[in-house]
Write a protein that holds these residues in place. Structure first.
Motif, short mmCIF file in Angstrom:
data_model
loop_
_atom_site.label_atom_id
_atom_site.label_comp_id
_atom_site.label_asym_id
_atom_site.label_seq_id
_atom_site.Cartn_x
_atom_site.Cartn_y
_atom_site.Cartn_z
N UNK A 30 -51.12 24.77 46.38
CA UNK A 30 -52.18 24.37 47.29
C UNK A 30 -53.47 24.06 46.54
N UNK A 31 -53.75 24.86 45.51
CA UNK A 31 -54.97 24.64 44.72
C UNK A 31 -54.87 23.38 43.86
N UNK A 32 -53.66 23.02 43.46
CA UNK A 32 -53.44 21.85 42.61
C UNK A 32 -53.72 20.55 43.35
N UNK A 33 -53.49 20.55 44.66
CA UNK A 33 -53.70 19.32 45.43
C UNK A 33 -52.62 18.30 45.13
N UNK A 34 -53.01 17.06 44.82
CA UNK A 34 -52.03 16.01 44.54
C UNK A 34 -51.84 15.79 43.04
N UNK A 35 -52.52 16.58 42.23
CA UNK A 35 -52.39 16.42 40.79
C UNK A 35 -51.27 17.26 40.21
N UNK A 36 -51.20 17.31 38.88
CA UNK A 36 -50.18 18.08 38.18
C UNK A 36 -50.75 19.43 37.75
N UNK A 37 -49.86 20.38 37.56
CA UNK A 37 -50.25 21.72 37.12
C UNK A 37 -50.16 21.76 35.59
N UNK A 38 -51.29 21.64 34.93
CA UNK A 38 -51.32 21.59 33.47
C UNK A 38 -50.82 22.88 32.84
N UNK A 39 -51.14 24.01 33.46
CA UNK A 39 -50.70 25.29 32.90
C UNK A 39 -49.18 25.43 32.97
N UNK A 40 -48.60 25.01 34.08
CA UNK A 40 -47.15 25.07 34.22
C UNK A 40 -46.47 24.12 33.24
N UNK A 41 -47.02 22.92 33.07
CA UNK A 41 -46.45 21.97 32.12
C UNK A 41 -46.49 22.53 30.71
N UNK A 42 -47.58 23.18 30.37
CA UNK A 42 -47.71 23.79 29.05
C UNK A 42 -46.68 24.90 28.87
N UNK A 43 -46.44 25.69 29.92
CA UNK A 43 -45.46 26.77 29.84
C UNK A 43 -44.05 26.23 29.65
N UNK A 44 -43.71 25.15 30.35
CA UNK A 44 -42.38 24.55 30.22
C UNK A 44 -42.13 24.00 28.82
N UNK A 45 -43.11 23.28 28.30
CA UNK A 45 -42.94 22.68 26.98
C UNK A 45 -42.96 23.73 25.89
N UNK A 46 -43.81 24.75 26.06
CA UNK A 46 -43.85 25.83 25.06
C UNK A 46 -42.54 26.61 25.03
#
Length: 343
Positions: A30-46
Motif C-alpha cells: 500500500x505504501x509503495x503505490x504504483x511503483x516498485x519496492x526497491x528494498x524487496x528487489x535488493x533482497x531478491x538480487x542479494x
C-alpha cells in the motif's frame, strides 16, 4: 515429463517464498503505490534469485514467479528474467553473455521487453524507430528487449540517445511507460527464431505468475469465508460458496499444470510453441474467472479498493490481456495446429 523440482529449484523456491512473505506485506504494498519496492528487489538480487535463473531454468523460474504472484510483489522480477537473463543466455554472443549477465544477475541492470511484436518498430543499420504505448516495468529498466517489424530482437539501453519514455498507468501497478524510439542505437540479440523462443518463454513465465496470483486470491477467499459468519455459521459451509471455491481451485490447477508442461518442454529443448499458447490461454481465461471469484467470495468487502484481494483482481486482469487475451491466443493456437496438419 517430470514436474518434481530439483534440489536447487526447491531451495530457491523456499527462499523466494520467505522473502516475498516477509517483505511483500499488504502495508508495504500500500505504501509503495504504483511503483516498485526497491528494498524487496535488493533482497531478491542479494539472495541470488535472479542470477539463479540461469541454473534452475524456466521451470524453476515459474516456481519462483508463483511465489511472487501469491503476494503480488511489485518488483521487475519476471521482466528481468524473461527479457534479460534468459534470452541473453540462450541467444546472446559469448561477449554479450559475459558483459550483460553479471549485471542482470546482480540487479545492477533491469530488463523489460516491448512484447509481443506489433509491427510498430523498424530497424535500419542498428537504429530503432517507432513507439510502443505501454511497456511493463519500463520506469525501472536499464535495458529494453525490442522486436522489430521483422521479429528480429534488439537490446537497447534506456539512456541511449533517441530513446524517450513517459509514465503510463496500467491496470496492475507495473511501473509501465510509453517507449518512443527515434533512431536509437541497439544491439542485435540472436538470429532467426530468437523472437519465437523468447515469446514462448515469456508467455509461460507470466502464466506461472498468474497461477500464483490466483492461488493467493483463492487463499484469501478461503480464509475469509472460513471465518466470516452468516446466520450463525461460516460462509464456507454454504454449498454455493464451496462450489465457487472448488471451481476456482480447479482453474488454478489447470493454469499450473499447463504452465509446468510448457516450461519443462522449453527447458528440454522440445517443441513448445503450442504448449506455451495453451498455458497462456488458461492463464487468461481461467485466471480471469479465479480473480473474479476471489473478489466475489469476499462479498461487499471485495469491493473495497484498499482490501488485499483487490490487488489480486487487478493483477489477474492485467495478466489476462498481457501477451495476448484468450480469444487472440486461441486463434493463434488454432492457426498453428491447422498449419501443422497441412505440413
Amino acid at each position: 515429463m517430470d514436474f518434481h523440482p530439483t534440489e536447487e529449484q526447491a531451495a530457491a523456491t523456499g527462499l523466494a517464498a520467505r522473502i516475498f512473505s516477509d517483505l511483500a506485506t499488504h502495508e508495504r504494498l500500500a505504501a509503495t503505490g504504483t511503483g516498485s519496492d526497491a528494498e524487496l528487489w535488493k533482497a531478491l538480487t542479494a539472495a541470488g534469485l535472479t542470477a539463479a535463473v540461469e541454473e534452475i531454468g524456466l521451470l524453476g523460474l515459474v516456481l519462483l514467479l508463483e511465489e511472487q504472484g501469491r503476494t503480488t510483489a511489485q518488483v521487475p522480477y519476471a521482466a528481468t528474467c524473461v527479457y534479460g537473463i534468459l534470452p541473453v543466455a540462450a541467444h546472446g554472443s559469448p561477449e554479450q553473455r559475459a558483459r550483460l549477465l553479471p549485471a542482470l544477475g546482480s540487479g545492477e541492470a533491469v530488463a523489460t521487453g516491448a512484447f509481443p511484436a506489433r509491427g510498430r518498430i523498424t530497424a535500419e543499420h542498428g537504429r530503432l524507430t517507432g513507439t510502443v504505448p505501454a511497456v511493463p516495468w519500463l520506469r525501472d529498466a536499464t535495458h529494453v528487449l525490442v522486436p522489430d517489424a521483422d521479429r528480429a530482437l534488439w537490446l537497447v539501453r534506456t539512456d541511449a540517445p533517441g530513446l524517450r519514455t513517459s509514465p503510463v498507468e496500467t491496470t496492475a501497478p507495473w511501473s509501465a511507460g510509453r517507449l518512443s524510439l527515434e533512431g536509437a542505437d541497439a544491439e542485435r540479440i540472436g538470429s532467426a527464431g530468437a523472437y519465437g523462443h523468447t515469446l514462448a518463454a515469456a508467455r509461460t513465465a507470466f502464466a506461472g505468475l498468474q497461477a500464483g496470483v490466483c492461488a493467493g486470491s483463492l487463499a484469501r477467499a478461503v480464509e475469509y469465508t472460513s471465518t466470516r459468519e452468516q446466520f450463525g455459521r461460516p460462509l464456507s459451509t454454504n454449498q454455493g460458496v464451496m462450489l465457487r471455491a472448488a471451481d476456482a481451485y480447479m482453474d488454478t490447477e489447470a493454469i499450473r499444470v499447463t504452465t509446468y508442461e510448457a516450461a519443462w518442454r522449453i527447458d528440454q529443448g522440445l517443441p513448445a510453441h503450442e504448449h506455451a499458447l495453451t498455458a497462456a490461454w488458461w492463464a487468461s481465461e481461467a485466471g480471469k474467472r479465479v480473480v473474479h471469484a476471489g473478489q466475489h467470495l469476499h462479498g461487499g468487502t471485495g469491493a473495497d479498493l484498499d482490501h488485499p484481494v483487490h490487488r489480486h483482481f487487478l493483477w489477474g486482469r492485467q495478466l489476462d490481456a498481457y501477451l495476448g487475451c484468450g480469444s487472440e491466443l486461441l486463434a493463434e493456437l488454432g492457426a498453428s495446429i491447422a498449419e501443422g496438419e497441412q505440413a
